[in-house]
Design an enzyme around this catalytic site. Structure first.
Site, PDB file in Angstrom:
ATOM      1  N   SER A 233       0.818  -1.198   0.000  1.00 12.61           N
ATOM      2  CA  SER A 233       0.000   0.000   0.000  1.00 12.61           C
ATOM      3  C   SER A 233       0.857   1.255   0.000  1.00 12.61           C
ATOM      4  CB  SER A 233      -0.918   0.014   1.226  1.00 12.61           C
ATOM      5  OG  SER A 233      -0.169   0.323   2.391  1.00 12.61           O
ATOM      6  N   LYS A 234       0.202   2.384  -0.197  1.00 16.54           N
ATOM      7  CA  LYS A 234       0.904   3.663  -0.203  1.00 16.54           C
ATOM      8  C   LYS A 234       1.482   3.985   1.169  1.00 16.54           C
ATOM      9  CE  LYS A 234      -1.646   5.736  -4.046  1.00 16.54           C
ATOM     10  NZ  LYS A 234      -2.441   6.882  -4.543  1.00 16.54           N
ATOM     11  N   ARG A 235       0.949   3.373   2.202  1.00 20.74           N
ATOM     12  CA  ARG A 235       1.421   3.661   3.566  1.00 20.74           C
ATOM     13  C   ARG A 235       2.570   2.756   3.992  1.00 20.74           C
ATOM     14  NH1 ARG A 235      -4.083   4.396   3.597  1.00 20.74           N
ATOM     15  NH2 ARG A 235      -4.806   6.414   4.359  1.00 20.74           N
TER      16      ARG A 235
END
Length: 512
Positions: A265-267
């Site tokens: 994910s982007k996180r």
């Protein structure tokens, strides 16, 4: 492969920075188009204006350009199917929504948010799928349950509405995916998705299909997350009478976290110690900065090579490819169905390979601004020699400056572990004697400095191994680095003698 010209598109939404998985999707589209002599388009899908992020479109184009992915058509360079931003095409979508209504394949829905929430809660309470479908639509306020007069009154009064697709209650929807084979979904598992929103904008589903048809897209190569939407898109092609021009679908496997448990994910990036974005991104709302491959120091060729192999397997056991070689070898048949785990060590390995392959003179030219920013002065020819000597010891080109700062200034500190372990009584005498030996050399080469060092050790009845780390730390301040005598030769006689004398007079043994 049919006789139809290959035309593919990469269609990101400008809702934030481009995920590295999106770069892979763009890359696979690009490789496929070039392999088959076709066209690769960039289309900006910005129908969701609520999620639009300023600067995101520019970021996407800059990131893909950095990766070496070039588009034949797009918002930046135009083309025969312009415009290539969906927000600039919005006037053309309504006619297709109306065509579906007139053919009985879509309907107006006037339900409020509260009515939709109540419907979903009611269905959940009855252990029924909470979806707006062939069953639940019969109890809602839409043009299927209201009279024609009521519908006309609501439309004339400007009452908010959406247009939904009208799916059959129980029908198998089948299509062949170039990666996954036959996909079969029963329409009872699908809901009547909104095609046209109350703000006058189409949803992704309608705009996507209309644009792919009008732009004559032959293959839709996109991420696995869009696989659940594919049956709906198949139905839209059928209902709009375009089934004979429906593109081939190919849904790519997910990029997974390094441990394999879920989508990257982007996180995840900065939390796990590596970028998930191609370029650094500063959130315009919060100011939060996320790292990028470019700013971290990755070579774009290394990133492309790494991404190509995350889900695609060449027909022979090989890992290193140029872009032209990837184009020649790529095929959808070799793309895996299962997710590909991101491997940070492999990413570093690729980057180091391309670092070693790069011409030192070119790398020196690229590093010169960084050198000057650090406050150092050096000729480019000298920097190229430092590059050739240091690059094997670093993971990123920029580390040549930070880890090799002793090539540009005398060391200010000295490795304490080496001092504690190796420095002893008489060390300063050895260094001063060696400095005198070096001062007497007419040719200050790597061979001459090594021979002189060995002779000095032998004169003392000691082995070179007993003094090698002392020599290195006295000259560079560091415990490790490039070959010692090559380093001495490059730094030159005057610098080496000065540093040896300085170390002899300023370094004292470390006692417990």
């Amino acid at each position: 492969m049919s006789d139809r010209r290959v035309r593919v598109r990469f269609a990101p939404s400008p809702t934030g920075p481009l995920h590295i998985g999106g770069v892979r999707t763009a890359l696979y589209n690009y490789l496929f188009a070039r392999k088959h002599g076709g066209d690769c388009l960039l289309r900006i899908e910005d129908t969701d204006q609520n999620r639009f992020v300023p600067g995101a479109e520019e970021y996407i184009l800059e990131a893909l350009t950095w990766a070496g992915i070039r588009f034949d058509e797009g918002p930046h360079n135009g083309g025969p199917h312009a415009p290539y931003r969906q927000s600039e095409r919005k006037d053309m979508y309504r006619q297709y929504a109306m065509q579906l209504i007139e053919a009985g394949h879509a309907y107006y829905a006037f339900d409020t948010t509260e009515e939709l929430d109540a419907m979903r809660e009611r269905l959940k309470a009855g252990s029924t799928p909470a979806q707006y479908d062939a069953v639940s639509r019969g109890s809602m306020r839409n043009s299927l349950t209201l009279s024609a007069d009521e519908v006309e009154k609501k439309l004339s009064a400007g009452e908010p509405y959406v247009i939904r697709i009208k799916l059959p209650r129980k029908e198998e929807v089948r299509f062949h995916d170039a990666i996954r084979g036959w996909v079969v979904v029963n329409s009872s598992q699908m809901d009547d998705k909104v095609l046209f929103k109350s703000d006058g904008m189409p949803t992704y589903h309608l705009a996507n299909v209309v644009d792919d048809y009008l732009m004559d897209i032959s293959h839709v190569i996109r991420g696995e997350e869009w696989l659940p939407s594919a049956p709906l898109h198949v139905m839209l092609y059928r209902y709009l009478g375009w089934e004979d021009r429906m593109p081939v679908f190919a849904h790519l496997p997910l990029l997974l976290k390094p441990e394999g448990n879920g989508k990257l994910s982007k996180r995840d990036g900065d939390r796990l110690g590596f970028p998930v974005f191609p370029l650094q991104w500063t959130d315009p709302a919060s100011g939060e900065v996320s790292s990028g491959y470019r700013e971290t120091g990755y070579d774009p060729h290394a990133v492309v090579n790494m991404l190509a192999l995350l889900g695609w397997h060449p027909s022979f056991n090989r890992e290193l490819f140029t872009m032209d070689e990837l184009i020649q070898e790529f095929s959808l048949e070799k793309v895996s169905k299962s997710g590909a785990k991101f491997d940070l060590q492999k990413a570093l390995w690729f980057n180091h390979h391309y670092l070693m392959e790069k011409d030192p003179a070119q790398l020196a030219a690229e590093l010169m601004p960084q050198l000057q920013e650090a406050g150092y002065q050096a000729e480019q020819d000298y920097l190229a020699k430092v590059v050739a000597m240091m690059r094997e010891k670093v993971g990123f080109a920029k580390e040549i400056i930070s880890q090799g700062k002793y090539f540009f200034q005398d060391p200010e500190t000295f490795d304490s572990q080496v001092i504690a372990k190796k420095w002893k009584a008489g060390t300063e005498v050895f260094l001063n004697e060696l400095a005198a030996d070096y001062a007497a050399l007419e040719v200050f080469s790597a061979e001459a400095t090594e021979e002189t060092f060995k002779t000095r050790c032998a004169t003392r009845g000691e082995t070179p191994g007993q003094w090698m780390q002392i020599l290195r730390v006295a000259v560079s301040g560091a415990a490790a680095g490039p070959p010692v005598f090559e380093m001495l030769s490059l730094l030159g006689k005057e610098t080496i003698c000065r540093r040896l004398n300085h170390a002899a007079s300023h370094i004292t043994p470390i006692t417990a």
